[in-house]
Design a protein around this motif. Structure first.
Motif, PDB file in Angstrom:
ATOM      1  N   GLU A 651       0.843  -1.195   0.000  1.00 36.58           N
ATOM      2  CA  GLU A 651       0.000   0.000   0.000  1.00 36.58           C
ATOM      3  C   GLU A 651       0.878   1.245   0.000  1.00 36.58           C
ATOM      4  N   SER A 652       0.430   2.269  -0.743  1.00 38.53           N
ATOM      5  CA  SER A 652       1.242   3.471  -0.917  1.00 38.53           C
ATOM      6  C   SER A 652       0.458   4.713  -0.507  1.00 38.53           C
ATOM      7  N   THR A 653       1.195   5.752  -0.217  1.00 34.08           N
ATOM      8  CA  THR A 653       0.583   7.063   0.069  1.00 34.08           C
ATOM      9  C   THR A 653       0.911   8.028  -1.063  1.00 34.08           C
ATOM     10  N   ALA A 654       0.978   7.506  -2.296  1.00 31.92           N
ATOM     11  CA  ALA A 654       1.328   8.342  -3.448  1.00 31.92           C
ATOM     12  C   ALA A 654       0.381   9.525  -3.556  1.00 31.92           C
ATOM     13  N   ALA A 655       0.958  10.693  -3.765  1.00 30.27           N
ATOM     14  CA  ALA A 655       0.146  11.905  -3.888  1.00 30.27           C
ATOM     15  C   ALA A 655      -0.804  11.790  -5.069  1.00 30.27           C
ATOM     16  N   ASP A 656      -2.011  12.294  -4.881  1.00 30.71           N
ATOM     17  CA  ASP A 656      -3.038  12.402  -5.927  1.00 30.71           C
ATOM     18  C   ASP A 656      -3.625  11.066  -6.352  1.00 30.71           C
ATOM     19  N   LEU A 657      -3.327   9.947  -5.646  1.00 33.67           N
ATOM     20  CA  LEU A 657      -3.932   8.650  -5.946  1.00 33.67           C
ATOM     21  C   LEU A 657      -4.638   8.118  -4.702  1.00 33.67           C
ATOM     22  N   GLN A 658      -5.900   7.717  -4.863  1.00 33.31           N
ATOM     23  CA  GLN A 658      -6.701   7.143  -3.771  1.00 33.31           C
ATOM     24  C   GLN A 658      -7.636   6.086  -4.356  1.00 33.31           C
ATOM     25  N   PRO A 659      -7.452   4.763  -4.087  1.00 39.07           N
ATOM     26  CA  PRO A 659      -6.331   4.199  -3.325  1.00 39.07           C
ATOM     27  C   PRO A 659      -5.065   4.184  -4.162  1.00 39.07           C
ATOM     28  N   ALA A 660      -3.958   3.817  -3.500  1.00 37.45           N
ATOM     29  CA  ALA A 660      -2.675   3.771  -4.212  1.00 37.45           C
ATOM     30  C   ALA A 660      -1.891   2.554  -3.767  1.00 37.45           C
ATOM     31  N   TRP A 661      -1.241   1.898  -4.723  1.00 35.10           N
ATOM     32  CA  TRP A 661      -0.418   0.722  -4.456  1.00 35.10           C
ATOM     33  C   TRP A 661       0.910   0.854  -5.179  1.00 35.10           C
ATOM     34  N   GLU A 662       1.918   0.179  -4.602  1.00 36.65           N
ATOM     35  CA  GLU A 662       3.208   0.057  -5.254  1.00 36.65           C
ATOM     36  C   GLU A 662       3.491  -1.410  -5.519  1.00 36.65           C
ATOM     37  N   ILE A 663       4.087  -1.692  -6.644  1.00 37.48           N
ATOM     38  CA  ILE A 663       4.556  -3.042  -6.941  1.00 37.48           C
ATOM     39  C   ILE A 663       6.073  -3.001  -6.917  1.00 37.48           C
ATOM     40  N   LYS A 664       6.647  -3.925  -6.127  1.00 36.85           N
ATOM     41  CA  LYS A 664       8.099  -3.974  -6.000  1.00 36.85           C
ATOM     42  C   LYS A 664       8.643  -5.251  -6.629  1.00 36.85           C
ATOM     43  N   VAL A 665       9.815  -5.115  -7.213  1.00 38.11           N
ATOM     44  CA  VAL A 665      10.561  -6.260  -7.727  1.00 38.11           C
ATOM     45  C   VAL A 665      11.943  -6.189  -7.092  1.00 38.11           C
ATOM     46  N   LYS A 666      12.313  -7.229  -6.383  1.00 42.93           N
ATOM     47  CA  LYS A 666      13.595  -7.257  -5.673  1.00 42.93           C
ATOM     48  C   LYS A 666      13.741  -6.036  -4.770  1.00 42.93           C
ATOM     49  N   ASN A 667      12.609  -5.737  -4.065  1.00 48.36           N
ATOM     50  CA  ASN A 667      12.549  -4.629  -3.102  1.00 48.36           C
ATOM     51  C   ASN A 667      12.711  -3.245  -3.732  1.00 48.36           C
ATOM     52  N   GLN A 668      12.578  -3.154  -5.049  1.00 49.04           N
ATOM     53  CA  GLN A 668      12.604  -1.848  -5.719  1.00 49.04           C
ATOM     54  C   GLN A 668      11.225  -1.550  -6.283  1.00 49.04           C
ATOM     55  N   ALA A 669      10.675  -0.380  -5.948  1.00 49.85           N
ATOM     56  CA  ALA A 669       9.354   0.005  -6.449  1.00 49.85           C
ATOM     57  C   ALA A 669       9.453   0.316  -7.936  1.00 49.85           C
ATOM     58  N   VAL A 670       8.736  -0.446  -8.742  1.00 46.16           N
ATOM     59  CA  VAL A 670       8.796  -0.251 -10.189  1.00 46.16           C
ATOM     60  C   VAL A 670       7.491   0.289 -10.766  1.00 46.16           C
ATOM     61  N   VAL A 671       6.372   0.103 -10.047  1.00 42.08           N
ATOM     62  CA  VAL A 671       5.079   0.574 -10.544  1.00 42.08           C
ATOM     63  C   VAL A 671       4.317   1.203  -9.388  1.00 42.08           C
ATOM     64  N   THR A 672       3.663   2.323  -9.674  1.00 44.56           N
ATOM     65  CA  THR A 672       2.695   2.924  -8.756  1.00 44.56           C
ATOM     66  C   THR A 672       1.375   3.020  -9.502  1.00 44.56           C
ATOM     67  N   LEU A 673       0.296   2.548  -8.863  1.00 47.82           N
ATOM     68  CA  LEU A 673      -0.993   2.556  -9.547  1.00 47.82           C
ATOM     69  C   LEU A 673      -2.108   2.829  -8.561  1.00 47.82           C
ATOM     70  N   GLY A 674      -3.235   3.290  -9.106  1.00 49.27           N
ATOM     71  CA  GLY A 674      -4.394   3.568  -8.272  1.00 49.27           C
ATOM     72  C   GLY A 674      -5.384   4.457  -8.971  1.00 49.27           C
TER      73      GLY A 674
END
Length: 809
Positions: A651-674
């Motif tokens: 779960e993410s607190t990305a600005a201007d997205l509600q709800p917001a999620w991050e997808i990580k690969v090898k502990n690196q955030a590669v996608v933010t969506l919402g």
């Protein structure tokens, strides 16, 4: 850029014919887009001659016509029927014989033919001034000086101006060529290079000593904003008589399309196109307190410009003010209504200054005032040229308008600018140009262009760049200058090209991008390209702290480099929604920009935008709106196509997205969506949900396997599915379940899928049930129950200990 052949030749030591000069200009990078003949009088009075009226008698068949005989110095007198009331014997007149074409001020050209007018033969025409383009009067024929000889060509008497006009396709960096003297310098440099000499130098006009006024008129100058005005020069001139300009000055301006106004204004325009330096003349009597102050006025200050429009000033607009602090002109852009030169002006204050290019461009666009002066200042002006232009203009004003210098020249130049120094090697010049230039040739070209050689060795040289070339700062710029003056058409084209084959870097970024673009296009997405420059009003002050600001923005709305892809995409969505295109699937590859501790950064992105309905409503299926899970499926499919597995959802607190999620690969955030927040949608007047995903494309490529071949053999052994029903607290997300399962790190576990969510009071307060399937596979053999049960036992223990889950039997 418009250049007059006659005007340019005044500064050249030799005068090539127009066609030859056109070739030279194009060879040195000043591409001639057109070459046209200019005639101050259309047709240049060709064929017209001076005639003497020998006899006149009344036309027998018309009361208002007169039969005349006219001596044109060519054998028998001509019989001409004339309708002018002022024709009389003994007059010297302008005659258009048969075969001559005349060009009236109004109407189409007319070629003279033998004709009969009311039964009487006419062998030409006696002309009024409007009939041959010499004026607007049609009261009667032109009556000339009695001493003129019949048969003299009219062009020898009136000497109508003729010229050749070049339209040059000037690139934005060539401010040094935005004047006739600037172009002449390049032509002389070319001629010097052609003959390996330095004898060709621009012939600058001589400046006469200024007559001094008996009564001085000192006007003080104060520059409060020296950043926006690094140099300001001026002089007072009294006793001027504002009136029409002499013919030579009118012809120069008319040839390049500038309308003559009065001698004072024409001189400032002449100097602008001669030297490239804009000038401004103030009515000295309108300068309160005999003081000029260069400063900024408060935000919203009203100011009436020459076009009689009141404009609200911005706090960043640089103003030329009087001693009372009142604005007289917008510096470098446009004059004020009450301080300019008028027909009654007797005393003037002449300004020659350098203003900051960014300040002028911003002000010019803000107020919609695209003047010649603003165009020059925004491209850069030679700071060393202000005094020469001022003295040249003052000399012409004293000569043509009867003025007298009433003060010494004021020159405010607090921080003299130093010339840019550039160092390079001869080997670099030869390598970049592809031509084996001798060292002497390189130095000769640079010196001819005004460069000063500071030091040199057998391998290198260091030069000081003339102030007239502010765009030159790199060794590559020197190479361009050398190639230009030597002639761009002299660049050798080799008969053989030798290359070394190289293996492409894996993964191939372009192929990966094309693969994903094809997938999206095949699934109904449309690719969009939005502007990387956007409006700062879209962002919070916290975001703007790290945002790249435009120094020279084209409009007020486009003033920052985008820190996010979301806003420019929402502009496109809003545009389409306003035109009833409501079901939108967009994708875009683009960059965002940021300010780093040292310098600037840019990041590549792939973004998806979804809004409207999934499919069109039909008789078989009802339409349903796009939702988060639709977006999620496309995101997961893209990552699957790229070969990513074991994705981590957070779960993410990305600005201007509600709800917001991050997808990580090898502990690196590669996608933010919402989903885009209602507050952000309101900024763009969007009234339906928009789903958004942004891929950090740089990280995506960096984490890819080193081959872009993602094909795998279909497993030969069957997969096994096991299901679990987990009773959990309502606050527990499925992502936590998936993360806990992946933590077991079993090579046999291939897939985890949530296929049912159940909530009931029977489960307990604040409880819910997840039905989860687990898929197991071994590519080497068939799995046994014992192997699968071992993994399932580990999963159950993990869920019970980490999530306090209860396993439903």
């Amino acid at each position: 850029m418009t250049i007059s052949y006659n005007w340019l030749c005044e500064y050249l030591p030799v005068k090539p014919i127009p066609e030859e000069l056109s070739t030279i200009l194009t060879r040195i990078g000043l591409e001639v887009e057109s070459l046209e003949k200019f005639e101050a009088v259309k047709g240049s009075l060709a064929g017209l001659v001076i005639g003497e009226v020998l006899t006149t008698e009344k036309h027998p068949n018309a009361d208002k016509l007169t039969l005349t005989t006219v001596n044109t110095g060519n054998g028998e007198p001509l019989r001409i029927v004339c309708g002018a009331p002022n024709v009389a014997a003994g007059q010297k007149v302008v005659v258009a014989p048969i075969g001559t074409t005349i060009y009236p001020v109004n109407g189409e050209p007319l070629t003279m033919k033998k004709a009969k007018i009311r039964g009487e033969e006419s062998q030409g025409m006696i002309c009024a001034e409007d009939e041959i383009g010499l004026g607007s009067s049609h009261a009667g024929i032109m009556v000339l000086d009695a001493s003129l000889q019949p048969g003299t060509p009219a062009s020898e008497i009136f000497k109508p101006a003729q010229d050749w006009i070049y339209e040059i396709g000037l690139t934005p960096n060539r401010m040094d060529a935005m004047s006739h003297i600037g172009v002449a310098k390049d032509v002389c440099a070319f001629l010097n290079n052609l003959e390996h000499t330095h004898k060709y130098q621009v012939q600058l006009p001589a400046i006469k000593a200024l007559p001094q006024a008996a009564t001085p008129l000192p006007i003080s100058v104060t520059v409060e904003n020296t950043d926006a005005c690094p140099r300001y020069s001026g002089i007072s001139i009294t006793g001027v008589k504002v009136g029409p300009s002499p013919d030579w000055l009118k012809n120069h301006l008319q040839a390049i399309g500038v309308r003559s106004i009065s001698n004072i204004v024409d001189i400032t325009n002449f100097i602008l196109h001669e030297t490239g330096q804009p000038l401004h003349a103030f009515d000295a009597d309108a300068i309160k307190g005999n003081a000029v102050v260069v400063k900024n006025l408060p935000q919203g200050t009203p100011f009436v410009t020459l076009d009689e429009k009141e404009r609200k000033l911005d706090a960043t607009d640089l103003m030329i003010c009087n001693g009372a602090g009142e604005g007289m002109s917008i510096a470098g852009v446009f004059g004020g209504l009450h301080s300019g030169v008028s027909d009654t002006t007797q005393h003037i204050f002449l300004e020659s200054a350098l203003f900051n290019a960014g300040v002028i461009r911003t002000t010019s666009f803000r107020h919609g005032l695209r003047t010649d002066a603003a165009t020059r200042f925004e491209k850069g002006v030679d700071i060393s040229n202000t005094l020469f232009a001022l003295e040249r203009a003052a000399s012409l004003i004293c000569e043509l308008a009867g003025g007298q210098a009433a003060s010494a020249i004021v020159d405010i130049y607090p921080e003299p600018k130093h010339k840019t120094q550039v160092e390079t090697t001869y080997a670099y010049i030869r390598k970049l140009s592809g031509s084996n230039y001798p060292a002497d040739k390189i130095k000769n070209i640079l010196r001819s262009l005004g460069f000063e050689v500071l030091s040199e060795t057998a391998e290198s040289l260091k030069v000081a760049v003339p102030f007239s070339k502010p765009d030159i700062s790199l060794p590559a710029d020197l190479v361009e200058e050398v190639m230009r003056i030597d002639g761009l058409d002299n660049i050798e084209i080799p008969t053989h090209v030798t290359i070394s084959p190289a293996l492409s870097v894996q993964p191939d970024g372009e192929r990966v991008r094309e693969k994903i673009a094809d997938y999206l296009a095949g699934n109904g997405f449309h690719e969009i390209f939005t502007n990387s420059i956007t409006n700062s009003k879209y962002f919070t002050p916290e975001v703007l702290e790290h945002t790249v600001k435009m120094m020279n923005n084209l409009t007020v709305e486009l003033d920052v480099m985008r820190p996010s892809m979301l806003e420019t995409g929402l502009e496109s969505i809003s545009y389409n929604l306003n035109r009833k295109n409501e079901d939108l699937f967009f994708f875009e590859f683009g960059k965002t920009y940021s300010v780093l501790e040292k310098g600037y950064g840019e990041t590549n992105h792939l973004v998806l935008y979804l809004t409207g309905r999934k499919t069109t409503e039909t008789w078989m299926h009802k339409s349903s709106p796009v939702d988060f899970y639709e977006l999620k499926s496309y995101v997961q499919n893209i990552l699957n196509q790229l070969g990513y597995s074991n994705l981590q959802w957070v779960e993410s607190t990305a600005a201007d997205l509600q709800p917001a999620w991050e997808i990580k690969v090898k502990n690196q955030a590669v996608v933010t969506l919402g989903g885009v927040s209602q507050q952000k949608l309101k900024q763009f007047d969007i009234r339906q949900p928009v789903w958004y995903a942004t891929f950090n494309w740089d990280k995506i490529l960096g984490l890819l396997q080193k081959s872009d071949n993602f094909y795998k053999e279909i497993p030969r052994f069957p997969a096994v599915r096991r299901d679990l029903a987990l009773v959990l607290d309502k606050q527990v997300k499925f992502a936590a379940v998936e993360s806990a399962a992946r933590a077991v790190k079993s090579q046999l576990l291939r897939d985890i899928n949530l296929f049912d969510v159940f909530e009931s009071e029977k489960l307990g307060a604040n409880k819910k049930s997840y039905a989860v399937s687990f898929t197991f596979l071994d590519t080497q053999k068939t799995l046994t129950d014992k192997e699968i049960d071992g993994v399932m036992d580990k999963l159950v223990k993990t869920f019970e200990t980490q999530l306090q889950a209860e396993i439903r039997k």
